[in-house]
Design an enzyme around this catalytic site. Structure first.
Site, short mmCIF file in Angstrom:
data_model
loop_
_atom_site.label_atom_id
_atom_site.label_comp_id
_atom_site.label_asym_id
_atom_site.label_seq_id
_atom_site.Cartn_x
_atom_site.Cartn_y
_atom_site.Cartn_z
N HIS A 387 0.82 -1.19 -0.12
CA HIS A 387 -0.15 0.05 0.10
C HIS A 387 0.90 1.18 -0.09
O HIS A 387 0.32 2.30 0.04
CB HIS A 387 -0.76 -0.12 1.35
CG HIS A 387 -1.99 0.77 1.08
ND1 HIS A 387 -2.55 1.59 -0.04
CD2 HIS A 387 -3.31 0.60 1.91
CE1 HIS A 387 -3.31 2.09 0.00
NE2 HIS A 387 -4.37 1.51 1.03
N ASP A 391 -2.40 1.84 -4.33
CA ASP A 391 -3.97 2.22 -3.88
C ASP A 391 -4.76 1.09 -4.09
O ASP A 391 -4.76 0.28 -5.00
CB ASP A 391 -4.51 3.53 -4.32
CG ASP A 391 -3.66 4.81 -3.75
OD1 ASP A 391 -2.99 4.67 -2.68
OD2 ASP A 391 -3.62 5.73 -4.49
#
Length: 414
Positions: A387, A391
């Site tokens: 992450h 995204d």
């Protein structure tokens, strides 16, 4: 001319390897690319081929030594070279920090060798090394067993672990369950972790600490793929290959990686490296660990080519015949816990990559099709992603492409 044999780098993050056993001994003739010794790292257990033809003139690292990449572990001399067996092999072991001893040149040793009488019989220690692995010798030492008295069922009469445990069972020294490790006072068995197991542990812990792991699970209807596999089975069998679900998935993934390049990237400090090549690693479960051979240039391959690559790499991985370049350079990894029945997995990212795909079990389940309940071939795909640079929307967009490709597959691609 003499040729140095060095510890190969079995992957971009590998800095050392442990010598498990020497397949050849000093004085043996070797051919180019003939297996010379066996090593273990966190990525692979492999037999390392000889870089030249000639005679194994010198061994500089013992079985069990952990050696830095590019360290010289042996020397191959010309076929007519005079060699002497070292009384004690020097060990450039990383763990101990020992420095290699200066070898005696073959030419300098020649005069002394002319007075030596040819050996008629090997020593007991030499025979044990020829006829067994380090593990078998350790078990024999613990139980005071002479390996030469055991009938070996392995290649060239080698005594296997099964052989010595069966012998000890007959002698009443151990149980058939293979209690060959050290026992604690309460009867629990204690065994040292293998080199590969220790390196895997280090690699996985590092990855969990490095990447911000997030997982996204997609359910995929494989019914169309099932139909295509049935229709194409004879054609692929004629070509000597099996058309597996894994080949379809890797093809769909390779196409999606071209469309979403950040999934095929890696993070280097504050820089994102977008790789030109799509090199997909495929995790292969072994009896002694896990290894990830890499399908290079996967984006430009068709299904038949991918099927061949998967079968070839997996087969040679289990036979310890992978080359260093075949376990390095991966940009994305696929693992398949579903083959063991897992519904889905939450995989750990293979550093320095930023994403990994886990394939769950593919089987028949009830599903809603056109507002009606039907039996369909279904499976779960899980994307683990970092992450820090990916995204959720990007990851899910990538997975949507993979799902669409598999559920609406163009049969002309197979």
């Amino acid at each position: 001319m003499a040729t140095d044999v060095v510890m190969p780098q079995m992957g971009e993050s590998i800095t050392e390897g442990t010598i498990v056993r020497w397949i050849k001994k000093v004085g043996d003739k070797v051919d180019l690319d003939e297996p010379l010794f066996e090593i273990s790292t966190d990525k692979v257990d492999a037999e390392i081929p000889s870089p030249a033809a000639g005679v194994l003139a010198e061994i500089r690292a013992n079985e069990g030594d952990t050696v830095a990449v590019n360290s010289v572990v042996a020397v191959i001399g010309a076929a007519d070279a005079v060699v002497t067996a070292p009384s004690e092999a020097a060990s450039p072991a990383v763990s101990s920090g020992a420095q290699p001893k200066t070898p005696v040149p073959a030419a300098a040793a020649a005069p002394a060798a002319t007075h030596a009488q040819p050996a008629v019989a090997h020593s007991t220690e030499e025979l044990m090394r020829e006829r067994s692995s380090p593990l078998v010798r350790r078990i024999a030492k613990e139980h005071h067993v002479d390996i030469s008295q055991i009938h070996g069922t392995g290649i060239a009469g080698r005594v296997t672990k099964h052989d010595i445990l069966e012998y000890l069972e007959q002698e009443g020294q151990v149980g058939r369950d293979g209690q060959d490790g050290q026992d604690t006072h309460d009867g629990d068995r204690v065994e040292k972790m293998s080199v590969m197991r220790k390196k895997i542990a280090e690699h996985m812990v590092l990855s969990r600490r490095t990447s911000a792991h997030v997982h996204s699970v997609f359910e995929v209807n494989f019914s169309r793929i099932t139909e295509i596999r049935a229709a194409k089975r004879a054609e692929y069998e004629q070509a000597g290959e099996k058309l597996t679900y894994l080949a379809f998935i890797i093809k769909a993934v390779a196409d999606a990686l071209q469309a979403v390049p950040v999934i095929n990237a890696s993070l280097a400090g504050e820089n994102v490296v977008y790789h030109n090549d799509i090199n997909i690693g495929v995790a292969v479960a072994l009896d002694w660990g896990l290894i990830v051979p890499v399908i290079k240039q996967a984006g430009g391959r068709d299904l038949l080519d991918l099927s061949r690559a998967i079968a070839d790499l997996a087969g040679r991985a289990r036979a310890k015949q992978l080359k260093p370049e075949e376990v390095s350079g991966g940009t994305f990894t696929v693992t398949n816990p579903g083959v063991f029945g897992a519904s889905f997995g939450l995989p750990i990212i293979n550093q320095p990559q930023v994403a990994i795909l886990a394939i769950g079990a593919i089987d028949k389940r009830p599903a809603v099709v056109n507002n009606a309940l039907a039996v369909q071939t279904m499976g779960n795909l899980t994307l683990g992603f970092d992450h820090r640079i990916i995204d959720g929307a990007v990851a899910d967009g990538f997975m949507s492409r993979v799902k669409h490709a598999l559920e609406d597959w163009d049969p002309n691609q197979a």
